[in-house]
Scaffold this motif. Sequence first.
Motif, PDB file in Angstrom:
ATOM      1  N   PRO A   1      -5.701   5.735  -2.229  1.00 53.67           N
ATOM      2  CA  PRO A   1      -4.579   4.819  -1.994  1.00 53.67           C
ATOM      3  C   PRO A   1      -5.000   3.714  -1.041  1.00 53.67           C
ATOM      4  CG  PRO A   1      -3.925   7.107  -1.634  1.00 53.67           C
ATOM      5  CD  PRO A   1      -5.410   7.101  -1.823  1.00 53.67           C
TER       6      PRO A   1
ATOM      7  N   HIS B   1      -2.858   1.645   0.852  1.00 58.77           N
ATOM      8  CA  HIS B   1      -2.039   1.746   2.063  1.00 58.77           C
ATOM      9  C   HIS B   1      -0.934   2.748   1.789  1.00 58.77           C
ATOM     10  CE1 HIS B   1      -3.893  -1.676   4.053  1.00 58.77           C
ATOM     11  NE2 HIS B   1      -3.727  -2.390   2.958  1.00 58.77           N
ATOM     12  N   ASP B   2      -0.489   3.417   2.812  1.00 54.66           N
ATOM     13  CA  ASP B   2       0.666   4.304   2.653  1.00 54.66           C
ATOM     14  C   ASP B   2       1.868   3.492   2.208  1.00 54.66           C
ATOM     15  OD1 ASP B   2      -0.774   6.519   3.412  1.00 54.66           O
ATOM     16  OD2 ASP B   2      -0.233   6.347   5.527  1.00 54.66           O
ATOM     17  N   GLY B   3       2.609   4.032   1.283  1.00 57.10           N
ATOM     18  CA  GLY B   3       3.826   3.374   0.851  1.00 57.10           C
ATOM     19  C   GLY B   3       3.649   2.356  -0.255  1.00 57.10           C
ATOM     20  N   THR B   4       2.414   2.103  -0.725  1.00 59.60           N
ATOM     21  CA  THR B   4       2.207   1.181  -1.843  1.00 59.60           C
ATOM     22  C   THR B   4       1.626   1.942  -3.010  1.00 59.60           C
ATOM     23  OG1 THR B   4      -0.074   0.569  -1.330  1.00 59.60           O
ATOM     24  CG2 THR B   4       1.667  -0.694  -0.237  1.00 59.60           C
ATOM     25  N   ARG B   5       1.711   1.356  -4.162  1.00 62.32           N
ATOM     26  CA  ARG B   5       1.134   1.963  -5.357  1.00 62.32           C
ATOM     27  C   ARG B   5      -0.338   1.614  -5.514  1.00 62.32           C
ATOM     28  NH1 ARG B   5       4.193  -0.630  -9.889  1.00 62.32           N
ATOM     29  NH2 ARG B   5       2.516   0.294 -11.052  1.00 62.32           N
TER      30      ARG B   5
ATOM     31  N   HIS C   1      -1.120   1.523 -11.197  1.00 62.48           N
ATOM     32  CA  HIS C   1      -0.921   1.190  -9.791  1.00 62.48           C
ATOM     33  C   HIS C   1      -0.589  -0.280  -9.539  1.00 62.48           C
ATOM     34  CE1 HIS C   1      -2.138   5.216  -8.602  1.00 62.48           C
ATOM     35  NE2 HIS C   1      -3.088   5.113  -9.516  1.00 62.48           N
TER      36      HIS C   1
END
Length: 140
Positions: free
Chosen positions: A30, A32-36, A67
């Motif tokens: 991933p 960044h946290d919180g992104t697809r 994504h």
Amino acid sequence: MNRRTPALGGIRRARKAVPVSGEALVRVQPLHDGTRMVSCTPTVPLLDAREWLAGSGSVLRRLRDEHGAVLLRGFSPLDAEGLGELATALSGELLDYNNRSTPRTRVSGNVFTSTEYPADQSIPMHNEMSYTDAGAGRPG
């Protein structure tokens, strides 16, 4: 005493190509946290993104479709021509920069610099090339 390596008795050693899946050549994480969005980093040094795409393009296309965006990080560097080749292989023919509303320089083929504004100028939020018919007749 003279030591010699024993002869192989006529046996020749040959190199054999070992098929490797496209997913084994990169590590997907991933972004960044919180992104697809995800990033792909090669597991072998100096992997050329164009070669990886040619051998396992379905992996990159699947990641892009799942994504929304994929950051290729740590691959061998590409010049402008190589970047154009990679983008064309992934998305089809690149568009020309029509309706030139901001200053940009053609680097190679249809690869351009980003908008060339001085650092003290701002660029308002916008939809890049929303005025073009980018999807007409192009493969997805």
